[in-house]
Scaffold this motif. Structure first.
Motif, PDB file in Angstrom:
ATOM      1  N   ALA A 189       0.831  -1.210   0.000  1.00 19.43           N
ATOM      2  CA  ALA A 189       0.000   0.000   0.000  1.00 19.43           C
ATOM      3  C   ALA A 189       0.865   1.259   0.000  1.00 19.43           C
ATOM      4  O   ALA A 189       0.586   2.223  -0.730  1.00 19.43           O
ATOM      5  N   THR A 190       1.937   1.223   0.778  1.00 20.43           N
ATOM      6  CA  THR A 190       2.849   2.376   0.856  1.00 20.43           C
ATOM      7  C   THR A 190       3.495   2.649  -0.500  1.00 20.43           C
ATOM      8  O   THR A 190       3.578   3.804  -0.948  1.00 20.43           O
ATOM      9  N   GLU A 191       3.955   1.569  -1.160  1.00 14.13           N
ATOM     10  CA  GLU A 191       4.605   1.725  -2.469  1.00 14.13           C
ATOM     11  C   GLU A 191       3.625   2.267  -3.512  1.00 14.13           C
ATOM     12  O   GLU A 191       3.979   3.094  -4.346  1.00 14.13           O
ATOM     13  N   LEU A 192       2.380   1.798  -3.458  1.00 18.41           N
ATOM     14  CA  LEU A 192       1.363   2.290  -4.395  1.00 18.41           C
ATOM     15  C   LEU A 192       1.070   3.769  -4.142  1.00 18.41           C
ATOM     16  O   LEU A 192       0.912   4.546  -5.085  1.00 18.41           O
ATOM     17  N   LYS A 193       1.020   4.147  -2.869  1.00 15.31           N
ATOM     18  CA  LYS A 193       0.793   5.553  -2.524  1.00 15.31           C
ATOM     19  C   LYS A 193       1.939   6.432  -3.015  1.00 15.31           C
ATOM     20  O   LYS A 193       1.752   7.599  -3.336  1.00 15.31           O
ATOM     21  N   ASN A 194       3.147   5.822  -3.052  1.00 15.47           N
ATOM     22  CA  ASN A 194       4.330   6.565  -3.502  1.00 15.47           C
ATOM     23  C   ASN A 194       4.432   6.634  -5.027  1.00 15.47           C
ATOM     24  O   ASN A 194       5.417   7.128  -5.572  1.00 15.47           O
ATOM     25  N   GLY A 195       3.420   6.061  -5.707  1.00 14.29           N
ATOM     26  CA  GLY A 195       3.380   6.162  -7.160  1.00 14.29           C
ATOM     27  C   GLY A 195       4.005   5.002  -7.922  1.00 14.29           C
ATOM     28  O   GLY A 195       4.143   5.072  -9.148  1.00 14.29           O
ATOM     29  N   GLU A 196       4.395   3.945  -7.199  1.00 10.66           N
ATOM     30  CA  GLU A 196       4.972   2.789  -7.892  1.00 10.66           C
ATOM     31  C   GLU A 196       3.896   2.054  -8.692  1.00 10.66           C
ATOM     32  O   GLU A 196       2.719   2.096  -8.344  1.00 10.66           O
ATOM     33  N   SER A 197       4.307   1.376  -9.761  1.00  9.67           N
ATOM     34  CA  SER A 197       3.371   0.586 -10.561  1.00  9.67           C
ATOM     35  C   SER A 197       2.943  -0.638  -9.767  1.00  9.67           C
ATOM     36  O   SER A 197       3.578  -1.001  -8.769  1.00  9.67           O
ATOM     37  N   LEU A 198       1.867  -1.280 -10.196  1.00 14.19           N
ATOM     38  CA  LEU A 198       1.383  -2.489  -9.525  1.00 14.19           C
ATOM     39  C   LEU A 198       2.469  -3.555  -9.467  1.00 14.19           C
ATOM     40  O   LEU A 198       2.713  -4.166  -8.424  1.00 14.19           O
ATOM     41  N   ARG A 199       3.132  -3.780 -10.600  1.00 14.43           N
ATOM     42  CA  ARG A 199       4.159  -4.823 -10.673  1.00 14.43           C
ATOM     43  C   ARG A 199       5.338  -4.506  -9.746  1.00 14.43           C
ATOM     44  O   ARG A 199       5.846  -5.385  -9.053  1.00 14.43           O
ATOM     45  N   SER A 210       2.252 -11.387  -4.913  1.00 11.32           N
ATOM     46  CA  SER A 210       1.925 -11.586  -6.316  1.00 11.32           C
ATOM     47  C   SER A 210       1.267 -10.326  -6.881  1.00 11.32           C
ATOM     48  O   SER A 210       0.792  -9.460  -6.128  1.00 11.32           O
ATOM     49  N   LEU A 211       1.214 -10.250  -8.190  1.00  8.57           N
ATOM     50  CA  LEU A 211       0.573  -9.116  -8.851  1.00  8.57           C
ATOM     51  C   LEU A 211      -0.913  -9.060  -8.475  1.00  8.57           C
ATOM     52  O   LEU A 211      -1.477  -7.976  -8.288  1.00  8.57           O
ATOM     53  N   GLY A 212      -1.542 -10.231  -8.334  1.00  7.18           N
ATOM     54  CA  GLY A 212      -2.957 -10.296  -7.960  1.00  7.18           C
ATOM     55  C   GLY A 212      -3.227  -9.668  -6.604  1.00  7.18           C
ATOM     56  O   GLY A 212      -4.223  -8.964  -6.422  1.00  7.18           O
ATOM     57  N   VAL A 213      -2.331  -9.926  -5.647  1.00  8.62           N
ATOM     58  CA  VAL A 213      -2.491  -9.340  -4.309  1.00  8.62           C
ATOM     59  C   VAL A 213      -2.342  -7.823  -4.385  1.00  8.62           C
ATOM     60  O   VAL A 213      -3.111  -7.081  -3.773  1.00  8.62           O
ATOM     61  N   ALA A 214      -1.365  -7.358  -5.160  1.00  9.49           N
ATOM     62  CA  ALA A 214      -1.161  -5.910  -5.319  1.00  9.49           C
ATOM     63  C   ALA A 214      -2.401  -5.256  -5.919  1.00  9.49           C
ATOM     64  O   ALA A 214      -2.788  -4.153  -5.515  1.00  9.49           O
ATOM     65  N   GLN A 215      -3.038  -5.939  -6.860  1.00  8.80           N
ATOM     66  CA  GLN A 215      -4.264  -5.409  -7.466  1.00  8.80           C
ATOM     67  C   GLN A 215      -5.384  -5.313  -6.434  1.00  8.80           C
ATOM     68  O   GLN A 215      -6.140  -4.343  -6.413  1.00  8.80           O
ATOM     69  N   ARG A 216      -5.459  -6.336  -5.543  1.00 13.21           N
ATOM     70  CA  ARG A 216      -6.499  -6.314  -4.505  1.00 13.21           C
ATOM     71  C   ARG A 216      -6.219  -5.215  -3.474  1.00 13.21           C
ATOM     72  O   ARG A 216      -7.136  -4.598  -2.951  1.00 13.21           O
ATOM     73  N   VAL A 217      -4.927  -4.972  -3.221  1.00 13.50           N
ATOM     74  CA  VAL A 217      -4.556  -3.887  -2.308  1.00 13.50           C
ATOM     75  C   VAL A 217      -4.997  -2.543  -2.880  1.00 13.50           C
ATOM     76  O   VAL A 217      -5.568  -1.703  -2.181  1.00 13.50           O
ATOM     77  N   LYS A 218      -4.743  -2.345  -4.188  1.00 15.17           N
ATOM     78  CA  LYS A 218      -5.143  -1.094  -4.845  1.00 15.17           C
ATOM     79  C   LYS A 218      -6.656  -0.919  -4.784  1.00 15.17           C
ATOM     80  O   LYS A 218      -7.149   0.191  -4.497  1.00 15.17           O
ATOM     81  N   GLN A 219      -7.396  -2.002  -5.008  1.00 17.69           N
ATOM     82  CA  GLN A 219      -8.861  -1.947  -4.966  1.00 17.69           C
ATOM     83  C   GLN A 219      -9.323  -1.609  -3.546  1.00 17.69           C
ATOM     84  O   GLN A 219     -10.238  -0.784  -3.352  1.00 17.69           O
ATOM     85  N   ALA A 220      -8.683  -2.213  -2.553  1.00 14.23           N
ATOM     86  CA  ALA A 220      -9.033  -1.947  -1.149  1.00 14.23           C
ATOM     87  C   ALA A 220      -8.767  -0.498  -0.781  1.00 14.23           C
ATOM     88  O   ALA A 220      -9.539   0.115  -0.036  1.00 14.23           O
ATOM     89  N   MET A 221      -7.677   0.062  -1.323  1.00 16.77           N
ATOM     90  CA  MET A 221      -7.351   1.462  -1.071  1.00 16.77           C
ATOM     91  C   MET A 221      -8.415   2.382  -1.640  1.00 16.77           C
ATOM     92  O   MET A 221      -8.799   3.387  -1.022  1.00 16.77           O
ATOM     93  N   LEU A 222      -8.902   2.018  -2.848  1.00 18.19           N
ATOM     94  CA  LEU A 222      -9.965   2.820  -3.477  1.00 18.19           C
ATOM     95  C   LEU A 222     -11.261   2.738  -2.668  1.00 18.19           C
ATOM     96  O   LEU A 222     -11.972   3.725  -2.524  1.00 18.19           O
ATOM     97  N   GLU A 223     -11.561   1.547  -2.150  1.00 18.60           N
ATOM     98  CA  GLU A 223     -12.769   1.353  -1.357  1.00 18.60           C
ATOM     99  C   GLU A 223     -12.701   2.136  -0.049  1.00 18.60           C
ATOM    100  O   GLU A 223     -13.723   2.613   0.447  1.00 18.60           O
ATOM    101  N   GLN A 224     -11.483   2.247   0.483  1.00 15.41           N
ATOM    102  CA  GLN A 224     -11.326   2.915   1.768  1.00 15.41           C
ATOM    103  C   GLN A 224     -11.446   4.436   1.636  1.00 15.41           C
ATOM    104  O   GLN A 224     -11.870   5.118   2.558  1.00 15.41           O
TER     105      GLN A 224
END
Length: 199
Positions: A165-175, A184-198
């Motif tokens: 979540a921290t890396e995504l907030k810092n602008g890193e790509s999903l991969r 995994s990439l799938g978990v990172a995608q779910r983290v991004k979705q959870a961040m949007l939901e929050q």
């Protein structure tokens, strides 16, 4: 100091095959942890990184490149970290050093990139087979999924994968966030979705 890094995926797995030449080294670091977890987040991986920063290590050996990681980005990041710090990495099953006369070995970089990519593809294939198995089990009515009441809240989920979540907030790509977070990439995608939901 010349050291060896050994990794197996679970506590039950035997490390003897990787440690057969342990007498050749000043120290052997052993992690019993999934290759999906970033090298920089593993208990013994962290100790190697710290020893490198303190100038205590000159050479690191591994039995094969996938001991460093199952994700190509993670493997190349570890190789780059060692090379930048003038640490010679030796991969036993291909018999190659990362440095020759203290200069980057381009052949090593090419070969390890290919091997790391193959390892990454193997892991993706394994996860895909696992997903297909679950779907087949669901169709047969024998898959039960999570235990009742075990589902995490969004907050708990994001706390579990705080690094991603921290890396995504810092602008890193999903991969990239997945690699840095050791997921995994799938978990990172779910983290991004959870961040949007929050939000």
């Amino acid at each position: 100091m010349k050291v060896k890094y050994v990794r197996v995926s679970s506590l039950e797995q035997n490390t003897a095959r990787q440690e057969k030449n342990e007498s050749e080294f000043d120290r052997v670091f052993v992690d019993k942890i999934s290759g999906a977890i970033s090298f920089f987040e593993r208990p013994q991986g962290k100790k190697i990184v710290e020893s490198v920063k303190q100038g205590k290590i000159t050479e690191v050996h591994v039995s094969s490149i996938d001991r460093l990681g199952r994700d190509i980005i993670d493997v190349l990041t570890v190789c780059d970290f060692l090379t930048t710090n003038q640490i010679n990495l030796f991969v036993e099953n291909i018999g190659m050093y990362s440095l020759i006369d203290n200069k980057k070995n381009s052949a090593f970089t090419m070969v390890t990139s290919v091997l790391a990519n193959v390892s990454s593809m193997e892991r993706e294939n394994m996860l895909e087979r696992q997903r297909q198995g679950i779907e087949a089990a669901k169709l047969r009515g024998v898959y039960r999924g999570r235990l009742y009441g075990s589902r995490m809240t969004t907050e708990e989920f994001l706390n579990k994968y705080k690094k991603v979540a921290t890396e995504l907030k810092n602008g890193e790509s999903l991969r990239r966030a997945a690699a840095l977070g050791g997921v995994s990439l799938g978990v990172a995608q779910r983290v991004k979705q959870a961040m949007l939901e929050q939000n």
